[in-house]
Design a protein around this motif. Structure first.
Motif, PDB file in Angstrom:
ATOM      1  N   ALA A 127      47.573  29.584  29.972  1.00 34.94           N
ATOM      2  CA  ALA A 127      47.813  28.141  30.055  1.00 34.94           C
ATOM      3  C   ALA A 127      46.511  27.354  30.227  1.00 34.94           C
ATOM      4  N   ALA A 128      45.379  28.019  29.944  1.00 30.06           N
ATOM      5  CA  ALA A 128      44.082  27.375  30.175  1.00 30.06           C
ATOM      6  C   ALA A 128      43.959  26.022  29.476  1.00 30.06           C
ATOM      7  N   MET A 129      44.454  25.965  28.242  1.00 29.82           N
ATOM      8  CA  MET A 129      44.313  24.713  27.491  1.00 29.82           C
ATOM      9  C   MET A 129      45.278  23.642  27.993  1.00 29.82           C
ATOM     10  N   ILE A 130      46.388  24.104  28.557  1.00 26.65           N
ATOM     11  CA  ILE A 130      47.319  23.135  29.145  1.00 26.65           C
ATOM     12  C   ILE A 130      46.606  22.482  30.335  1.00 26.65           C
ATOM     13  N   TYR A 131      45.868  23.308  31.077  1.00 22.75           N
ATOM     14  CA  TYR A 131      45.062  22.763  32.173  1.00 22.75           C
ATOM     15  C   TYR A 131      44.044  21.765  31.636  1.00 22.75           C
ATOM     16  N   GLU A 132      43.377  22.123  30.543  1.00 23.33           N
ATOM     17  CA  GLU A 132      42.356  21.226  29.994  1.00 23.33           C
ATOM     18  C   GLU A 132      42.985  19.897  29.554  1.00 23.33           C
ATOM     19  N   ALA A 133      44.209  19.973  29.035  1.00 22.62           N
ATOM     20  CA  ALA A 133      44.853  18.758  28.541  1.00 22.62           C
ATOM     21  C   ALA A 133      45.379  17.893  29.686  1.00 22.62           C
ATOM     22  N   ILE A 134      45.906  18.556  30.723  1.00 18.87           N
ATOM     23  CA  ILE A 134      46.584  17.809  31.782  1.00 18.87           C
ATOM     24  C   ILE A 134      45.661  17.559  32.973  1.00 18.87           C
ATOM     25  N   GLY A 135      44.773  18.519  33.213  1.00 17.58           N
ATOM     26  CA  GLY A 135      43.798  18.347  34.284  1.00 17.58           C
ATOM     27  C   GLY A 135      44.299  18.728  35.672  1.00 17.58           C
ATOM     28  N   ASN A 136      45.507  19.291  35.760  1.00 18.20           N
ATOM     29  CA  ASN A 136      46.012  19.722  37.067  1.00 18.20           C
ATOM     30  C   ASN A 136      45.475  21.128  37.351  1.00 18.20           C
ATOM     31  N   GLU A 137      44.569  21.237  38.312  1.00 12.27           N
ATOM     32  CA  GLU A 137      43.897  22.536  38.475  1.00 12.27           C
ATOM     33  C   GLU A 137      44.800  23.623  39.060  1.00 12.27           C
ATOM     34  N   TYR A 138      45.949  23.211  39.596  1.00 15.01           N
ATOM     35  CA  TYR A 138      46.876  24.235  40.104  1.00 15.01           C
ATOM     36  C   TYR A 138      47.545  25.014  38.967  1.00 15.01           C
ATOM     37  N   ILE A 139      47.288  24.629  37.727  1.00 17.76           N
ATOM     38  CA  ILE A 139      47.766  25.444  36.610  1.00 17.76           C
ATOM     39  C   ILE A 139      46.995  26.757  36.593  1.00 17.76           C
ATOM     40  N   LEU A 140      45.747  26.710  37.036  1.00 17.67           N
ATOM     41  CA  LEU A 140      44.928  27.926  37.032  1.00 17.67           C
ATOM     42  C   LEU A 140      45.343  28.841  38.179  1.00 17.67           C
ATOM     43  N   PRO A 141      45.611  30.114  37.867  1.00 17.90           N
ATOM     44  CA  PRO A 141      46.122  31.019  38.899  1.00 17.90           C
ATOM     45  C   PRO A 141      45.243  31.098  40.154  1.00 17.90           C
ATOM     46  N   SER A 142      43.929  31.111  39.964  1.00 13.95           N
ATOM     47  CA  SER A 142      43.064  31.262  41.138  1.00 13.95           C
ATOM     48  C   SER A 142      43.241  30.088  42.093  1.00 13.95           C
ATOM     49  N   GLU A 143      43.471  28.902  41.543  1.00  6.64           N
ATOM     50  CA  GLU A 143      43.643  27.725  42.407  1.00  6.64           C
ATOM     51  C   GLU A 143      45.044  27.698  43.015  1.00  6.64           C
ATOM     52  N   LYS A 144      46.002  28.235  42.254  1.00 13.30           N
ATOM     53  CA  LYS A 144      47.350  28.360  42.815  1.00 13.30           C
ATOM     54  C   LYS A 144      47.308  29.271  44.035  1.00 13.30           C
ATOM     55  N   MET A 145      46.566  30.382  43.896  1.00  8.41           N
ATOM     56  CA  MET A 145      46.472  31.325  45.013  1.00  8.41           C
ATOM     57  C   MET A 145      45.933  30.619  46.245  1.00  8.41           C
ATOM     58  N   ALA A 146      44.884  29.821  46.041  1.00 11.71           N
ATOM     59  CA  ALA A 146      44.294  29.122  47.184  1.00 11.71           C
ATOM     60  C   ALA A 146      45.334  28.205  47.833  1.00 11.71           C
ATOM     61  N   SER A 147      46.167  27.568  46.985  1.00  9.05           N
ATOM     62  CA  SER A 147      47.157  26.666  47.569  1.00  9.05           C
ATOM     63  C   SER A 147      48.288  27.430  48.249  1.00  9.05           C
ATOM     64  N   LEU A 148      48.582  28.635  47.741  1.00 11.39           N
ATOM     65  CA  LEU A 148      49.623  29.442  48.381  1.00 11.39           C
ATOM     66  C   LEU A 148      49.209  29.854  49.784  1.00 11.39           C
ATOM     67  N   LYS A 149      47.909  30.101  49.959  1.00 18.88           N
ATOM     68  CA  LYS A 149      47.428  30.442  51.299  1.00 18.88           C
ATOM     69  C   LYS A 149      47.755  29.306  52.262  1.00 18.88           C
ATOM     70  N   GLN A 150      47.559  28.090  51.788  1.00 15.73           N
ATOM     71  CA  GLN A 150      47.866  26.931  52.626  1.00 15.73           C
ATOM     72  C   GLN A 150      49.363  26.848  52.903  1.00 15.73           C
ATOM     73  N   LEU A 151      50.145  27.083  51.854  1.00 10.19           N
ATOM     74  CA  LEU A 151      51.600  27.030  52.013  1.00 10.19           C
ATOM     75  C   LEU A 151      52.072  28.056  53.023  1.00 10.19           C
ATOM     76  N   ALA A 152      51.550  29.290  52.896  1.00 16.68           N
ATOM     77  CA  ALA A 152      51.994  30.371  53.769  1.00 16.68           C
ATOM     78  C   ALA A 152      51.587  30.106  55.212  1.00 16.68           C
ATOM     79  N   SER A 153      50.441  29.451  55.392  1.00 13.55           N
ATOM     80  CA  SER A 153      50.008  29.204  56.762  1.00 13.55           C
ATOM     81  C   SER A 153      50.729  27.999  57.350  1.00 13.55           C
ATOM     82  N   GLY A 154      51.658  27.435  56.578  1.00 12.08           N
ATOM     83  CA  GLY A 154      52.500  26.365  57.107  1.00 12.08           C
ATOM     84  C   GLY A 154      51.800  25.025  57.176  1.00 12.08           C
ATOM     85  N   LYS A 155      50.668  24.910  56.477  1.00 14.60           N
ATOM     86  CA  LYS A 155      49.964  23.629  56.474  1.00 14.60           C
ATOM     87  C   LYS A 155      50.783  22.575  55.752  1.00 14.60           C
ATOM     88  N   LYS A 156      50.788  21.382  56.301  1.00 15.45           N
ATOM     89  CA  LYS A 156      51.531  20.302  55.660  1.00 15.45           C
ATOM     90  C   LYS A 156      50.716  19.788  54.471  1.00 15.45           C
TER      91      LYS A 156
END
Lengths: 579, 291
Positions: free
Chosen positions: A344-373
């Motif tokens: 989905a790399a090009m979808i990221y390039e077109a839309i610009g939402n970096e959470y499309i990239l798996p590595s950035e999703k992982m970083a956000s999941l860490k936040q989710l799991a730690s219960g951060k608001k």
């Protein structure tokens, strides 16, 4: 002071370690196993581990340990230079830790003749240091200079490089300062040489100035032949056996040569003490911070690799899968392999939402799991990012830490779409894997909710507009015109022959298609011709279009019916996003 | 002959046997397939929501193939349709092309319309040719009735895809008949398999699947032959969900065309992944005639 700092950082490290490991059994992520408590998970993990150890799977564990943990084969497969950098850093650091940092505990216990100033140890310390430094340089080049597309460098990545670089550079700097230092020379003569003849000491100093990099405030080259001869004799009698020549410490020696012009001044201001503090403080910060930094992957990644080797989503217990997924969050090194290969790399390039990239999703999941608001906009972006995935599994196949990302996405996606603002991407073939695979593993209403919510949102004010008791609002404000494309306006060629509607398999599927679909294809074309874009884009028909293109193929007027429906979907999504 | 193999997203993740069988068949026919690691999503799933994202994603692949100097061999009909559509749009709309190339520049790529996009079946039919295929066949089927599922996105819109005659296509039928099997005429041969709505409107998608299967069965087919992962998964995975309902009858197994052809070329069942279907198709080899 040293002890105080050391024990403080050790305690922080150990507490951090205990905390992090406890989170493996207490934190939750995704929809699966949300009812599992820590006790169940610990029991399940112990049971699982025992079963594996006493089965034939133990051999595959061993294989993975050698291949993926020791040899880091998965990193090699990814990229040879990255593998080299990682091996240099990891093994260089490990060997330095054992031989140099833990010399009282390890080196002296193994080698009865261990002295840090004697070869091979004297040379090896520098050699290992050079390994780490070379690795860090390669890593820094990748992060800061060559910067492959879509490789994101986060704060954590900066910290990791900075801490290791600080430890290495301060260590080498300290060595260089000591080699060049005159006061260090004097101290060593006093402590180890047992010489009291001033002339002899001076002769020795001359040799160390000429041959071994010491910068003296008293002596200047060239030296008298006799003086050197006397000095060499003193060196042979007092120094040589316990101190290899400083050239062997090639990093430090290079630094000593480099600072030669200012060495006297540096010596005078006590820079050795200062750099020594920097060195040990950097080491202790590294130690204390390890459980909370990405360096924790040293512990979590081997576990992730081993667990994934013997676990199977079909047969492993849900408790162990959940526990493994939490470990996987720690095992992620944010190396970016997943994002470099993301479909989905090009979808990221077109839309610009970096959470499309798996590595950035992982970083956000860490936040989710730690219960951060998370802020509303951040959680909406994560929800979109998790959904805009083609489920191609490449991230899972590529991950050097062996993380089963696709299973994480499956589980987290359901958690995210179960609440919050409806997500329009649910109404696209991005949902194919969800319908094909996930549907059977979640309750029917959980499955249906996001689809119904999205449909409700995209239909806008359609029900009101289509109400037969209301007049068609011909003066209605049309939606803002989206950028048009080839064939967009072909609806104006429609003369309502209804061929599109007649051949449409969706229309043909229902006894009363108007009731289900709102508008039929030819009616949608009519709406558009009348400027009723909102009405047209609110009809269920456009979302139930199979995109089989029969309508378009059969149109005698070359109306691009199916493509117009695609366009209307785009318009509806845009409108829904704006409102 | 050499092609850049475009598998898309479904095949590596959920239908590996399609890639295995295709590789096995094409290597017998001296076609070299080059895997381009930087290929990404064809853009198809983005078409519903974001036009530009779709075109950019498709164009990246076209430009990658162009850089490699290879025509594309596409295995999925939806990928094929999407790539062909993007190619069409880029060549019709110079502004769009300029805009997309602006984005591709960051990837050191440029789309210049220098290569051809072909579906696997077209390569077999046109590039390898039916004569060559016939001469490579070592075993044929006897008494086997096959319902070919053409796949909407390859067939239509025909002015864009150029796959075959959209009203009475023959290409797939002829490829099947080369193997000695009989290609049955069936009412829903050119219809949608339902996959585009799986996950969006599952009851409707399943209605489509069910209708196609019933139509094929009524025509006397032993198997449905596919050359698209979406259709295949729909007939395999979704159909198994349908048949878990006691009211529906025995399943009609789908078979991928390279599997059907592969057995005739003397390739072993396990290299074709015959056993990897959810709905058993192991009966297929009983139709092979021994010389």
């Amino acid at each position: 002071m040293f002890d105080y700092l050391f024990y403080t950082s050790l305690v922080v490290f150990l507490l951090g370690l205990i905390y992090k490991i406890s989170t493996w059994f207490t934190k939750h992520i995704g929809v699966f196993g949300s009812d599992l408590n820590a006790k169940k998970r610990i029991l399940s993990a112990s049971k699982g581990i025992t079963q594996v150890i006493f089965s034939r799977k133990a051999f595959s564990l061993l294989e993975t340990f050698v291949l993926d943990v020791v040899f880091q084969h998965r990193v090699l497969r990814e990229n040879a230079v990255r593998w080299l950098a990682h091996m240099l850093i990891f093994y260089g650091f490990l060997l330095l830790l054992l031989m140099h940092a833990l010399e009282n505990v390890v080196s002296e216990a193994i080698f009865s003749d261990y002295y840090s100033t004697v070869n091979p140890f004297f040379f090896l310390r520098d050699f290992f240091g050079a390994m780490v430094l070379a690795g860090i340089i390669l890593a820094a080049i990748r992060r800061y200079i060559s910067k492959p597309q879509r490789l994101k460098t986060s704060r954590m990545d900066h910290y990791a490089i900075i801490i290791v670089a600080a430890i290495m550079l301060s260590g080498i700097g300290l060595e260089g300062l000591k080699i060049a230092s005159h006061s260090e020379f004097q101290r060593m003569v006093e402590d180890y040489a047992g010489m009291d003849d001033e002339e002899e000491i001076q002769a020795l100093e001359a040799v160390w100035v000429r041959d071994y990099g010491v910068v003296s405030p008293n002596l200047r080259e060239p030296f008298d032949e006799d003086l050197i001869e006397a000095g060499q004799e003193a060196h042979a009698n007092n120094c040589k056996d316990c101190h290899a020549s400083p050239q062997w410490a090639f990093n430090g020696y290079a630094v000593a040569k480099l600072i030669k012009p200012v060495a006297l001044w540096l010596d005078k201001i006590g820079s050795i003490t200062l750099v020594w503090y920097i060195h040990i403080i950097a080491c202790f910060i590294g130690l204390a911070y390890l459980p909370f930094s990405k360096m924790f992957h040293i512990i979590a990644t081997p576990l992730s690799l081993l667990a994934n080797k013997v676990m199977d989503p079909a047969t492993s217990s849900p408790a162990n899968i959940l526990t493994r997924q939490i470990i996987e969050l720690d095992a992620c090194t944010h190396c970016g392999s997943c994002s470099l290969h993301c479909s989905a790399a090009m979808i990221y390039e077109a839309i610009g939402n970096e959470y499309i990239l798996p590595s950035e999703k992982m970083a956000s999941l860490k936040q989710l799991a730690s219960g951060k608001k998370l802020s509303d906009s951040q959680s909406a972006a994560i929800r979109e990012g998790v959904y805009l995935c083609t489920n191609c599994d490449r991230c899972t196949v590529r991950c050097p830490s062996g993380i089963r990302l696709k299973e994480l996405w499956y589980s987290v996606r359901e958690e995210l779409v179960a609440s919050g603002t409806p997500l329009m991407h649910v109404l696209s073939p991005y949902s194919f894997a969800r319908g094909l695979i996930i549907q059977d593993s979640i309750p029917a209403d959980t499955y249906a909710y996001p689809i119904a919510a999205a449909r409700q949102t995209v239909s806008g004010g359609f029900d009101k507009l289509i109400n037969p008791n209301m007049a068609i609002p011909l003066n209605a404000q049309t939606s803002p015109e989206p950028p048009s494309t080839v064939g967009d306006h072909t609806y104006s060629q429609c003369f309502s022959c209804q061929s599109c509607t007649v051949v449409c398999p969706v229309v043909g599927n229902y006894e009363h298609p108007e009731q289900v679909l709102g508008l039929l294809p030819h009616q949608i074309m009519c709406c558009l011709a009348l400027g009723l874009t909102e009405m047209a884009s609110g009809a269920q028909m456009i979302w139930d279009c199979l995109t089989c293109y029969k309508c378009q193929e059969n149109c005698p007027q070359q109306v691009e019916v199916c493509d117009v429906l695609y366009r209307l979907k785009n318009v509806a999504v845009e409108t829904a996003d704006i409102s | 002959m050499k092609f850049a193999l475009f598998q898309g997203c479904n095949i590596p993740a959920r239908l590996e046997q399609y890639a295995d069988a295709t590789q096995a068949v094409l290597s017998k026919l001296d076609i070299e397939l080059i895997e381009i690691a930087d290929f990404n999503c064809c853009g198809y799933p983005a078409r519903n929501t974001d036009y530009r994202a779709f075109v950019l994603s498709a164009a990246k692949n076209l430009a990658e193939a162009e850089r490699a100097g290879l025509d594309m061999l596409v295995m999925c009909k939806c990928c094929y349709g999407s790539l062909k559509k993007a190619e069409y749009l880029l060549n019709q709309d110079p502004d769009l092309k300029a805009n997309i190339n602006q984005s591709l520049k960051k990837e050191n790529l440029e789309y210049k319309n220098g290569i051809q996009v072909k579906h696997l079946l077209s390569v077999l039919y046109h590039d390898v040719g039916t004569d060559r295929l016939k001469s490579s066949i070592v075993k044929t089927y006897g008494g086997l009735q096959i319902a070919v599922s053409y796949g909407c996105h390859a067939l239509r819109p025909s002015n864009v895809t150029g796959f075959d005659d959209p009203v009475s296509p023959r290409l797939f039928d002829e490829l099947v008949e080369l193997t000695g099997a009989f290609s049955v005429e069936w009412a829903r041969k050119l219809d949608c398999c339902g996959a585009p709505l799986t996950g969006i409107n599952d009851p409707l998608a399943m209605d489509m699947t069910q209708k196609k299967i019933s139509s094929a069965r009524e025509a006397g087919a032993n198997y449905i032959c596919t050359a698209c992962p979406y259709s295949h998964l729909q007939f395999d995975v979704v159909q198994s969900r349908l048949v878990s309902n006691p009211e529906t009858r025995d399943p009609l197994a789908p078979i991928l065309y390279p599997q059907l052809l592969g057995l005739c070329l003397g390739i072993e069942e396990k290299n074709l992944g015959i056993g990897k279907n959810k709905i058993d198709l192991s009966g297929i080899s009983s139709f092979l005639m021994t010389e």
